[in-house]
Structure formats: structure tokens, C-alpha cells
Design a protein around this motif. Structure first.
Motif, PDB file in Angstrom:
ATOM      1  N   VAL A   1       0.757  -1.350   0.059  1.00  0.00           N
ATOM      2  CA  VAL A   1      -0.168  -0.123  -0.195  1.00  0.00           C
ATOM      3  C   VAL A   1       0.958   1.324   0.059  1.00  0.00           C
ATOM      4  CG1 VAL A   1      -2.022   0.991   0.994  1.00  0.00           C
ATOM      5  CG2 VAL A   1      -1.535  -1.408   1.387  1.00  0.00           C
ATOM      6  N   VAL A   2       0.680   2.147  -0.836  1.00  0.00           N
ATOM      7  CA  VAL A   2       1.585   3.281  -1.047  1.00  0.00           C
ATOM      8  C   VAL A   2       0.704   4.578  -1.012  1.00  0.00           C
ATOM      9  CG1 VAL A   2       3.244   1.848  -2.277  1.00  0.00           C
ATOM     10  CG2 VAL A   2       1.491   3.254  -3.745  1.00  0.00           C
ATOM     11  N   GLY A   3       1.570   5.761  -0.821  1.00  0.00           N
ATOM     12  CA  GLY A   3       0.948   7.055  -1.010  1.00  0.00           C
ATOM     13  C   GLY A   3       1.985   7.980  -0.625  1.00  0.00           C
ATOM     14  N   CYS A   4       1.629   9.212  -0.437  1.00  0.00           N
ATOM     15  CA  CYS A   4       2.583  10.331  -0.053  1.00  0.00           C
ATOM     16  C   CYS A   4       1.975  11.081   0.962  1.00  0.00           C
ATOM     17  CB  CYS A   4       2.826  11.520  -1.248  1.00  0.00           C
ATOM     18  SG  CYS A   4       3.363  10.449  -2.826  1.00  0.00           S
ATOM     19  N   GLY A   5       2.712  11.841   1.913  1.00  0.00           N
ATOM     20  CA  GLY A   5       2.226  12.488   2.997  1.00  0.00           C
ATOM     21  C   GLY A   5       1.018  11.793   3.730  1.00  0.00           C
ATOM     22  N   THR A   6      -0.092  12.348   3.710  1.00  0.00           N
ATOM     23  CA  THR A   6      -1.037  11.714   4.755  1.00  0.00           C
ATOM     24  C   THR A   6      -1.576  10.306   4.052  1.00  0.00           C
ATOM     25  OG1 THR A   6      -2.060  13.912   5.296  1.00  0.00           O
ATOM     26  CG2 THR A   6      -3.671  12.038   4.840  1.00  0.00           C
ATOM     27  N   SER A   7      -1.647  10.298   2.914  1.00  0.00           N
ATOM     28  CA  SER A   7      -2.153   8.778   2.227  1.00  0.00           C
ATOM     29  C   SER A   7      -0.927   7.784   2.508  1.00  0.00           C
ATOM     30  CB  SER A   7      -2.163   8.946   0.791  1.00  0.00           C
ATOM     31  OG  SER A   7      -2.805   9.851   0.252  1.00  0.00           O
ATOM     32  N   TYR A   8       0.233   8.221   2.706  1.00  0.00           N
ATOM     33  CA  TYR A   8       1.383   7.311   3.266  1.00  0.00           C
ATOM     34  C   TYR A   8       1.025   6.665   4.739  1.00  0.00           C
ATOM     35  CZ  TYR A   8       6.014   5.703   5.306  1.00  0.00           C
ATOM     36  OH  TYR A   8       6.770   5.062   5.687  1.00  0.00           O
ATOM     37  N   PHE A   9       0.558   7.712   5.547  1.00  0.00           N
ATOM     38  CA  PHE A   9       0.291   7.200   6.871  1.00  0.00           C
ATOM     39  C   PHE A   9      -0.860   6.349   6.929  1.00  0.00           C
ATOM     40  CE2 PHE A   9       2.332  11.632   7.900  1.00  0.00           C
ATOM     41  CZ  PHE A   9       3.710  10.825   8.000  1.00  0.00           C
ATOM     42  N   MET A  10      -1.892   6.904   5.758  1.00  0.00           N
ATOM     43  CA  MET A  10      -2.919   5.750   5.862  1.00  0.00           C
ATOM     44  C   MET A  10      -2.721   4.347   5.437  1.00  0.00           C
ATOM     45  SD  MET A  10      -5.578   7.621   7.051  1.00  0.00           S
ATOM     46  CE  MET A  10      -4.348   8.457   8.148  1.00  0.00           C
ATOM     47  N   ALA A  11      -1.615   4.586   4.446  1.00  0.00           N
ATOM     48  CA  ALA A  11      -1.046   3.069   3.933  1.00  0.00           C
ATOM     49  C   ALA A  11      -0.641   2.127   5.208  1.00  0.00           C
ATOM     50  CB  ALA A  11      -0.163   3.574   2.954  1.00  0.00           C
ATOM     51  N   GLN A  12       0.305   3.156   6.088  1.00  0.00           N
ATOM     52  CA  GLN A  12       0.659   2.171   7.235  1.00  0.00           C
ATOM     53  C   GLN A  12      -0.486   1.674   7.903  1.00  0.00           C
ATOM     54  OE1 GLN A  12       2.687   5.488   9.283  1.00  0.00           O
ATOM     55  NE2 GLN A  12       4.867   4.995   8.110  1.00  0.00           N
ATOM     56  N   ALA A  13      -1.563   2.372   8.179  1.00  0.00           N
ATOM     57  CA  ALA A  13      -2.537   1.578   8.998  1.00  0.00           C
ATOM     58  C   ALA A  13      -3.434   0.752   8.476  1.00  0.00           C
ATOM     59  CB  ALA A  13      -3.643   2.855   9.398  1.00  0.00           C
ATOM     60  N   VAL A  14      -3.520   0.713   7.012  1.00  0.00           N
ATOM     61  CA  VAL A  14      -4.208  -0.314   6.443  1.00  0.00           C
ATOM     62  C   VAL A  14      -3.246  -1.589   6.305  1.00  0.00           C
ATOM     63  CG1 VAL A  14      -4.789  -1.038   3.880  1.00  0.00           C
ATOM     64  CG2 VAL A  14      -5.441   1.199   4.717  1.00  0.00           C
ATOM     65  N   ALA A  15      -1.948  -1.363   6.087  1.00  0.00           N
ATOM     66  CA  ALA A  15      -1.047  -2.422   6.057  1.00  0.00           C
ATOM     67  C   ALA A  15      -1.122  -3.209   7.349  1.00  0.00           C
ATOM     68  CB  ALA A  15       0.589  -1.882   5.657  1.00  0.00           C
TER      69      ALA A  15
ATOM     70  N   PHE B   1       4.546   1.739   1.959  1.00  0.00           N
ATOM     71  CA  PHE B   1       5.554   2.579   1.587  1.00  0.00           C
ATOM     72  C   PHE B   1       5.572   4.028   1.246  1.00  0.00           C
ATOM     73  CE2 PHE B   1       6.749  -1.978   0.368  1.00  0.00           C
ATOM     74  CZ  PHE B   1       7.991  -2.022   1.133  1.00  0.00           C
ATOM     75  N   ALA B   2       6.087   4.973   1.293  1.00  0.00           N
ATOM     76  CA  ALA B   2       5.988   6.150   0.612  1.00  0.00           C
ATOM     77  C   ALA B   2       6.344   5.930  -0.775  1.00  0.00           C
ATOM     78  CB  ALA B   2       7.041   7.431   1.165  1.00  0.00           C
ATOM     79  N   ALA B   3       5.418   6.611  -1.860  1.00  0.00           N
ATOM     80  CA  ALA B   3       5.268   6.112  -3.308  1.00  0.00           C
ATOM     81  C   ALA B   3       6.840   6.328  -3.910  1.00  0.00           C
ATOM     82  CB  ALA B   3       4.510   6.746  -3.927  1.00  0.00           C
TER      83      ALA B   3
ATOM     84  N   THR C   1      -0.237  13.036  -8.452  1.00  0.00           N
ATOM     85  CA  THR C   1       0.956  13.228  -7.596  1.00  0.00           C
ATOM     86  C   THR C   1       1.981  12.477  -8.492  1.00  0.00           C
ATOM     87  OG1 THR C   1      -0.190  13.389  -5.449  1.00  0.00           O
ATOM     88  CG2 THR C   1       2.231  12.722  -5.523  1.00  0.00           C
ATOM     89  N   THR C   2       3.050  13.037  -8.740  1.00  0.00           N
ATOM     90  CA  THR C   2       4.190  12.581  -9.638  1.00  0.00           C
ATOM     91  C   THR C   2       4.648  11.116  -9.108  1.00  0.00           C
ATOM     92  OG1 THR C   2       4.999  14.618 -10.216  1.00  0.00           O
ATOM     93  CG2 THR C   2       6.516  12.982 -10.582  1.00  0.00           C
ATOM     94  N   GLU C   3       4.824  11.020  -7.898  1.00  0.00           N
ATOM     95  CA  GLU C   3       5.556   9.949  -7.414  1.00  0.00           C
ATOM     96  C   GLU C   3       4.805   8.395  -7.571  1.00  0.00           C
ATOM     97  OE1 GLU C   3       5.248  12.774  -5.772  1.00  0.00           O
ATOM     98  OE2 GLU C   3       6.942  12.876  -3.997  1.00  0.00           O
ATOM     99  N   VAL C   4       3.415   8.932  -7.352  1.00  0.00           N
ATOM    100  CA  VAL C   4       2.386   7.677  -7.491  1.00  0.00           C
ATOM    101  C   VAL C   4       2.291   7.385  -8.857  1.00  0.00           C
ATOM    102  CG1 VAL C   4      -0.041   7.216  -7.222  1.00  0.00           C
ATOM    103  CG2 VAL C   4       1.034   8.295  -5.425  1.00  0.00           C
ATOM    104  N   LEU C   5       1.950   8.412  -9.830  1.00  0.00           N
ATOM    105  CA  LEU C   5       1.880   8.028 -11.257  1.00  0.00           C
ATOM    106  C   LEU C   5       2.976   7.245 -11.706  1.00  0.00           C
ATOM    107  CD1 LEU C   5       0.051  11.301 -12.389  1.00  0.00           C
ATOM    108  CD2 LEU C   5      -1.036   9.142 -11.977  1.00  0.00           C
ATOM    109  N   GLU C   6       4.287   7.996 -11.276  1.00  0.00           N
ATOM    110  CA  GLU C   6       5.588   7.151 -11.815  1.00  0.00           C
ATOM    111  C   GLU C   6       5.469   5.735 -11.372  1.00  0.00           C
ATOM    112  OE1 GLU C   6       9.575   8.694 -10.532  1.00  0.00           O
ATOM    113  OE2 GLU C   6       9.162  10.071 -12.131  1.00  0.00           O
ATOM    114  N   LEU C   7       4.980   5.320 -10.191  1.00  0.00           N
ATOM    115  CA  LEU C   7       5.092   3.939  -9.745  1.00  0.00           C
ATOM    116  C   LEU C   7       4.292   3.220 -10.313  1.00  0.00           C
ATOM    117  CD1 LEU C   7       4.811   3.042  -5.991  1.00  0.00           C
ATOM    118  CD2 LEU C   7       3.567   1.928  -7.673  1.00  0.00           C
ATOM    119  N   LEU C   8       3.000   3.589 -10.761  1.00  0.00           N
ATOM    120  CA  LEU C   8       1.908   3.097 -11.404  1.00  0.00           C
ATOM    121  C   LEU C   8       2.406   2.668 -12.938  1.00  0.00           C
ATOM    122  CD1 LEU C   8      -1.402   4.787 -10.128  1.00  0.00           C
ATOM    123  CD2 LEU C   8      -0.622   2.539  -9.534  1.00  0.00           C
TER     124      LEU C   8
END
Length: 319
Positions: free
Chosen positions: A38-52, A66-68, A89-96
């Protein structure tokens, strides 16, 4: 009323809707036994931590967060879940993009169906009813977490009830006057503690920290004084509350569902911002989305093109 105040107050209704819609998104979300990132940036990264932590703790499969920008491409996953409210967000689109056409299936959870993420991911879940105008992200983050919590069979009506309680009960007296805030969590609530700290920094420019609760004794407690507050998300380790109180610091016990406690922390961030004469809808140095153009000058932070002409700044995956 600021945008962020209006949006954070709508969270119980957003959670109810997300829980109701989780079933129809079953095919886009991870199946039991899949190896998931589960990946994200900023707030979304912290939500990813909770989901994982929630998914792996429930025995539903190995799950990493992970942070994207820090995704380990050398690892093998059955599915990558990208949390991205803006969809730009650049990092997310790059990863995808790098994952496209490979064995790993990708799912994006977003608030905006008119953004590049709609074609960048194999599957998309749109939570447009939880989109926001404020830069400081509140309801999209908690709604995305609720969707996944419901998908995992871990959401109940009591979470919504606690969310409403969090909106209607007064914050502890004197909390707004504190000069420093520390948020603590255990397991899945470590991500929520991280997010509470981020909200306080963004909205009110407060000095905040966040730690796994058992780590607080290993150094951070040394900064606790009469003007600091330590807020626990979920059940506290034995004896920690007494140790914090012995320093003269304030101890805030998390008595509601941890997601509802995050709502209380969001309210605190807005209250501290108001007390300091700050506008939480326009946090310093932040824009709706972090978009990094390629070029010899290196990356730069720019607003989304569709929002550039607006005078009111809107929300970001980075926050």
C-alpha cells in the motif's frame, strides 16, 4: 467556517457511505492471501501504514506500506494499492507507470475521476463524495481507510458513532495552549499518530512528534514538560500514562475508536490555528498536489493546472 472545518465535520457520513460501497469494489481490492503493498504520499502514506498493519494483523496476507517515492521495485507483490486523492501526484503516477503490464496488479483509490490516475492503474476506486477543497486533507484520508477497513471486515457502526462523538464533545481544557504535542500509537494506530502530527504541523505550525508508544520511553519522553501534551491512539502500554503525568506533562487518553480520535486531533489542529491567527485552508508552502516536472533544473512543486487560477487553494496527497 473554513473548508477544513466543514470537511472534517462530514466524516461520519462519508464513512457510512464508504462502508456501504466496499462490497461493490471487492474485485479491485486485495483478496485474502495476496501479497500487497500500500503506497501513498504524505497523509496517504500514513493511511497506508494503518491499512498495512490492519490487514496483516488480521491474518489476511503479508502487507507492506511505503512512501511512493521509496517503493522497492525489486520486490514481488500480487497487488499494489495506491492512495491518491488528487490523482496527479508525480511519485504515485511514476510508480503505477513502472508497474504497468507486469504481473503485479495495481489499484488506485482516488477522489477525482478526471485525473491521469484513472488510466494509470489497472483498477480504480473513486470516492468523489469525499473530495475536499482544503489543502489540509481530512475526510478523504479517513474515508479511504474506512473503505479498506470495511473490505477487511474490520469496520463497525460504532466507529461512525464514535466519529460523531468526536465532533460534538469539547476538547480538553488548556490543550490549545500547549506548546508541543506528541502522538503515540500501537500497531495500526502508529499511522494515525503520524497523521495527527502532520495535521498539527500543517494547519497550526505546531511542534509535533509521533512515535510507536513503546518507543516513547526510549528518549522522546525527555522533552515532556508542563506545556506539552502526549496523546495516545488506542490502548496505552502499561504504566506509560503515569510516567508522562509524573513529568508534569498532559496525558490525553484515546477513549474512542482510534479513527474517531484522529477526528479530535484534526479539530485540535484547527483550534490551535485559530488561536494563533492562522488560516488552516492555506498552510504555509503547501499546494494541492506535488507535481515534479522533469528537466535539468530538477523537480519543483507546482499546483495542478486545473486549480492554478483559483484563489482558494485545494487539497493534496502530500498533505
Amino acid at each position: 467556517m473554513t473548508h477544513v472545518e466543514d470537511e472534517l465535520k462530514s466524516q461520519p457520513e462519508c464513512w457510512t457511505r464508504a462502508a456501504e460501497e466496499a462490497g461493490r469494489h471487492r474485485e479491485a481490492l486485495p483478496a485474502p492471501g495476496e501479497r500487497v503493498a500500500v503506497v501513498g504520499c504524505g497523509t496517504s502514506y500514513f493511511m497506508a501504514q494503518a491499512v498495512a498493519a490492519l490487514r496483516e494483523g488480521a491474518g489476511l496476507g503479508e502487507t507492506d506500506a511505503f512512501a511512493a517515492s521509496e517503493f522497492p521495485y525489486g520486490r514481488s507483490y500480487d497487488r499494489v494499492i495506491a492512495l491518491t486523492r488528487s490523482g496527479t501526484t508525480t511519485e504515485v503516477l511514476e510508480l503505477l507507470g513502472r508497474s504497468r503490464g507486469k504481473a503485479t496488479r495495481t489499484t488506485a483509490v482516488t477522489a477525482d475521476p478526471a485525473t491521469p490516475v484513472m488510466t494509470a492503474a489497472d483498477d480504480v476506486v473513486v470516492l468523489d463524495f469525499a473530495d475536499e477543497r482544503s489543502v489540509v486533507q481530512t475526510r478523504f484520508a479517513t474515508t479511504a481507510l474506512t473503505l479498506l477497513r470495511a473490505h477487511l471486515g474490520l469496520h463497525t457502526d460504532s466507529v461512525v458513532a464514535d466519529g460523531r462523538t468526536a465532533l460534538t464533545t469539547d476538547l480538553p481544557k488548556g490543550l490549545v495552549e500547549c506548546t508541543q504535542f506528541t502522538f503515540l500509537g500501537r500497531g495500526w494506530t502508529v499511522g494515525l499518530a503520524n497523521e495527527a502530527g502532520l495535521k498539527m504541523r500543517e494547519a497550526s505550525l505546531s511542534w509535533t512528534e509521533a512515535y510507536p508508544a513503546m518507543e516513547y520511553r526510549h528518549g522522546p519522553i525527555s522533552i515532556t514538560t508542563e506545556s506539552t501534551a502526549t496523546w495516545m491512539f488506542g490502548e496505552a502500554p502499561r504504566g506509560l500514562a503515569e510516567q508522562v503525568r509524573a513529568t508534569g506533562g498532559r496525558w490525553i487518553a484515546g477513549r474512542l475508536d482510534p479513527l474517531a480520535e484522529l477526528v479530535r486531533a484534526q479539530r485540535l489542529a484547527v483550534a490551535v490555528a485559530a488561536a494563533r491567527g492562522l488560516d488552516p485552508d492555506r498552510p504555509r508552502h503547501l499546494t494541492r498536489s506535488v507535481i515534479l516536472p522533469a528537466g535539468p533544473a530538477g523537480p519543483a512543486e507546482v499546483p495542478e493546472p486545473r486549480e492554478a487560477a483559483e484563489t482558494a487553494v485545494t487539497s493534496s496527497d502530500a498533505v
